[in-house]
Design an enzyme around this catalytic site. Structure first.
Site, short mmCIF file in Angstrom:
data_model
loop_
_atom_site.label_atom_id
_atom_site.label_comp_id
_atom_site.label_asym_id
_atom_site.label_seq_id
_atom_site.Cartn_x
_atom_site.Cartn_y
_atom_site.Cartn_z
N ASP A 486 -2.85 35.95 57.73
CA ASP A 486 -3.66 34.86 58.30
C ASP A 486 -3.16 33.50 57.79
OD1 ASP A 486 -5.16 36.65 59.63
OD2 ASP A 486 -6.96 36.46 58.40
N GLU A 512 0.29 36.71 67.05
CA GLU A 512 1.22 35.78 66.38
C GLU A 512 2.04 35.02 67.42
OE1 GLU A 512 1.79 38.68 67.17
OE2 GLU A 512 3.85 39.36 66.94
N1 LIG Z 1 -2.92 38.75 59.63
C1 LIG Z 1 -3.04 38.80 60.95
N2 LIG Z 1 -2.29 39.67 61.65
C2 LIG Z 1 -2.40 39.69 62.98
C3 LIG Z 1 -3.30 38.86 63.68
N3 LIG Z 1 -3.18 39.12 65.01
C4 LIG Z 1 -2.22 40.09 65.13
N4 LIG Z 1 -1.74 40.43 63.91
C5 LIG Z 1 -0.70 41.41 63.56
O1 LIG Z 1 0.55 40.95 64.04
C6 LIG Z 1 1.41 42.06 64.09
C7 LIG Z 1 2.32 41.93 65.30
O2 LIG Z 1 3.26 42.94 65.23
P1 LIG Z 1 4.39 43.10 66.30
O3 LIG Z 1 3.83 42.84 67.66
O4 LIG Z 1 5.02 44.43 66.05
O5 LIG Z 1 5.39 41.92 66.04
P2 LIG Z 1 6.42 41.63 64.86
O6 LIG Z 1 6.25 42.50 63.66
O7 LIG Z 1 6.35 40.16 64.61
O8 LIG Z 1 7.78 42.02 65.51
P3 LIG Z 1 8.73 41.08 66.34
O9 LIG Z 1 7.85 40.23 67.22
O10 LIG Z 1 9.58 42.02 67.13
O11 LIG Z 1 9.51 40.26 65.37
C8 LIG Z 1 0.55 43.32 64.11
O12 LIG Z 1 0.70 43.99 62.89
C9 LIG Z 1 -0.88 42.76 64.20
O13 LIG Z 1 -1.76 43.56 63.45
C10 LIG Z 1 -4.13 37.97 62.90
O14 LIG Z 1 -4.95 37.20 63.41
N5 LIG Z 1 -3.95 37.98 61.56
#
Ligand SMILES: Nc1nc2c(ncn2[C@@H]2O[C@H](COP(=O)(O)OP(=O)(O)OP(=O)(O)O)[C@@H](O)[C@H]2O)c(=O)[nH]1
Length: 606
Positions: A486, A512
């Site tokens: 976060d 993200e």
């Molecule tokens: N801490 C946090 N994590 C989040 C939030 N929203 C989504 N996520 C996490 O963001 C992560 C996104 O993972 P992926 O879609 O695999 O993307 P990535 O690991 O950045 O992989 P690439 O995009 O290929 O570089 C997941 O683990 C979600 O749980 C949030 O509001 N807070």
């Protein structure tokens, strides 16, 4: 709990109904003269509930730690853990108890069997055929049926109970039956990982079930009993009893929820109707229109839950509250201005009247002077003339003072109105803000992007949109925890904000992913801006404890062309971003204007 600034409150039990809590929170904000910011609202809300504001986060962190420490032995258990994590990320606490229970059940089933099935069945057939056994086959059939009925879908328990039953048949116990078979050997105690599972159950109960039973005393009572039982579970037998009770409890909960769902749907229809009517009857006002479209956005989110109805109610209340403040302040300011103007006009007419009568008097005095034959007569005339002149001067001086006062009061009133309008605009944009990062949310983005497209259409200036996605964010979450994740999102937004122009629009698109709308910016200028943002992010690492984490993002840029819809524009940027990821991340790609964005100019940021 003494965080209510400057107010000593008599203790009273906290209200349970979320609507009451929201109402009370708004009241307290008004009483304490606090701006209704999300932070202030959350603080007062938790004060009322008498729960520290960060407790939810703390418990969520604990839940993650428990989750990570759990052994994921079988593929199906691992799949359950993954689902558990995903649902927790999405905040779907209500489904967590079911997943936790499935995990527990699988965990029990996965424990080693009392006897291999083959050997056990051989024993069973052998004992079935023993003829001298005094109770006969009818009795054996009844015992077997009881065992199969009770444990048919719990393989480990079935194995253990059958094994006991067969042993008893072998020793020709007089009154062997299914029940005796169960009690013949003590049930195995729950394993060492049980402490973790217990904690997991308790936490998922707290988040998943507790908020759903608060309004139903009977369910709340049954929930408390189950909660107490979790800490008393000692062996498999307890666990089986507990699971049976839990199934019944879920059944009752489901019935209640069905009722609540239809209530929520009816409520949504009424709210939609209400909003449409407000929008129709109210004069055009950008604050109100913003609020109404934000509320309508919330309403169209499926499925509508009690939580989202609560959120809606709170947002609607904030609108009414802000509208109320503005209306009474504007009324007050308008009344002040009205009375100032009345006084000013009175004064003006007074001046005119005295000037008119002064003219008349001057004419009279002039006649008297021309007819005067003696000095004493003239002296009287001069004295009268001086009196009249002084009266006029006094009137003029008073008028000037009053006019000066009027002008400064009018300026103050104008300033107050401007401040209020700014506060209102800020409150309006908060409804369109992402709570975590403060960037616009999707509603905010939709509105701004529409405005920018209309503007670009009107003035023919270029408009570009970039879609940014943090690289390897999952890894960061996994390695440093969700809370650091976060912080990383906030850090990204703060860094971008420092660099972009005031007219650029930054919005969180989800997870993200972020969208940056750049008005009056051509493709290559936009690419340079995005590269500059990548370099700034690399220059300022995120601090997590003693570590400094360098973050990167991949981006896709698309240029708007006349007639292109907002969704098309986002889609083009999204596909370019996806290809930037495939091409190795930490880079920005431009979607080609004329063909589908498979052919791209690459501008590596490295
Ligand atoms: N801490 C946090 N994590 C989040 C939030 N929203 C989504 N996520 C996490 O963001 C992560 C996104 O993972 P992926 O879609 O695999 O993307 P990535 O690991 O950045 O992989 P690439 O995009 O290929 O570089 C997941 O683990 C979600 O749980 C949030 O509001 N807070």
């Amino acid at each position: 709990m003494a965080r209510t600034k400057g107010l000593s409150r008599v203790w009273s039990p906290p209200p349970h109904n979320p609507t009451e809590v929201a109402r009370e929170a708004l009241k307290q904000l008004a009483l304490q003269k606090l701006a209704p910011t999300p932070d202030n609202y959350a603080r007062v809300y938790h004060d009322i509930l008498q729960v520290p504001a960060n407790q939810e986060l703390k418990l969520a962190g604990e839940l993650y730690r428990s989750l990570e420490a759990l052994p994921g032995q079988t593929p199906s258990q691992q799949a359950l853990l993954t689902r558990f994590r995903q649902e927790t990320d999405k905040g779907h606490w209500e489904v967590l108890p079911t997943i936790a229970i499935d995990y527990v059940t699988q965990s029990r089933n996965a424990t080693s069997l009392a006897e291999p099935w083959g050997a056990l069945l051989q024993q069973l057939i052998k004992q079935w055929d023993v003829e001298h056994w005094d109770r006969g086959q009818l009795h054996r059939r009844a015992s077997l049926e009881r065992v199969l009925l009770a444990f048919g879908n719990q393989p480990a328990e079935l194995n253990r109970t059958l094994s006991n039953l067969v042993k008893q048949w072998a020793t020709q116990s007089d009154d062997s039956n299914g029940d005796d078979a169960r009690s013949a050997a003590p049930p195995p105690p729950l394993g060492a990982d049980w402490q973790l599972v217990r904690r997991l159950l308790q936490l998922s109960f707290k988040y998943g079930i507790e908020p759903r039973v608060q309004l139903h005393p009977a369910l709340a009572e049954a929930y408390q009993v189950l909660l107490t039982e979790i800490s008393e579970l000692g062996d498999d037998l307890d666990l089986n009893n507990f699971l049976t009770q839990l199934r019944n409890f879920f059944f009752s909960l489901e019935l209640h929820n069905k009722g609540e769902e239809s209530l929520a749907v009816a409520l949504r229809d009424v709210l939609s109707l209400l909003l449409e009517n407000i929008a129709e009857f109210y004069r055009p006002d950008s604050y109100l229109t913003d609020q109404i479209s934000a509320l309508q956005g919330l309403l169209s989110d499926e499925p509508l839950t009690l939580d989202s109805v609560g959120q809606l109610e709170a947002s609607l209340k904030e609108v009414i509250y802000q509208q109320g403040i503005l209306k009474s302040s504007l009324d007050k300011a308008a009344n002040e201005l009205r009375s100032l103007l009345d006084r000013f006009i009175d004064r003006l007419s007074l001046i005119t009247e005295s000037a008119d009568s002064f003219q008349e008097k001057l004419t009279q005095h002039r006649q008297q002077i021309s007819q005067a034959s003696e000095m004493s007569e003239l002296t009287h005339i001069v004295a009268a003339l001086m009196d009249d002149t002084t009266g006029l001067q006094l009137n003029l001086a008073e008028s000037r003072d009053e006019l000066t006062a009027t002008r400064s009061q009018m300026q103050e009133a104008e300033l107050r109105i401007t401040e209020l309008e700014a506060a209102l605009a800020a409150a309006s944009s908060r409804v369109q803000e992402d709570q975590l990062t403060g960037a616009f949310n999707r509603d905010g983005l939709a509105e701004r992007l529409e405005q920018e497209i209309l503007r670009a259409e009107r003035n023919g200036q270029p408009l570009c949109l970039a879609l940014l996605d943090l690289d390897d964010f999952k890894k960061l979450n996994d390695n440093y925890g969700h809370l650091v994740g976060d912080e990383a999102l906030k850090h990204l937004v703060d860094t971008l904000r420092r660099e972009i122009r005031p007219a650029d629009v930054l919005a969180r698109f989800g997870g993200e992913e972020f969208v940056l709308v750049l008005p009056n910016s051509a493709e290559h200028e936009t690419l340079r801006t995005i590269q500059k943002l990548q370099q700034s992010l690399a220059r300022v690492p995120l601090t997590a404890g003693s570590e400094r984490l360098v973050m990167t993002f991949s981006a896709g840029v698309a240029r708007w062309q006349s007639g292109m819809l907002d969704v098309e524009l986002i889609d083009r940027a999204d596909r370019a971003m996806y290809l930037a990821k495939l091409a190795g991340k930490n880079r920005v790609l431009l979607a080609d204007d004329d063909s589908p964005p498979t052919v791209l100019d690459e501008v590596s940021s490295r």
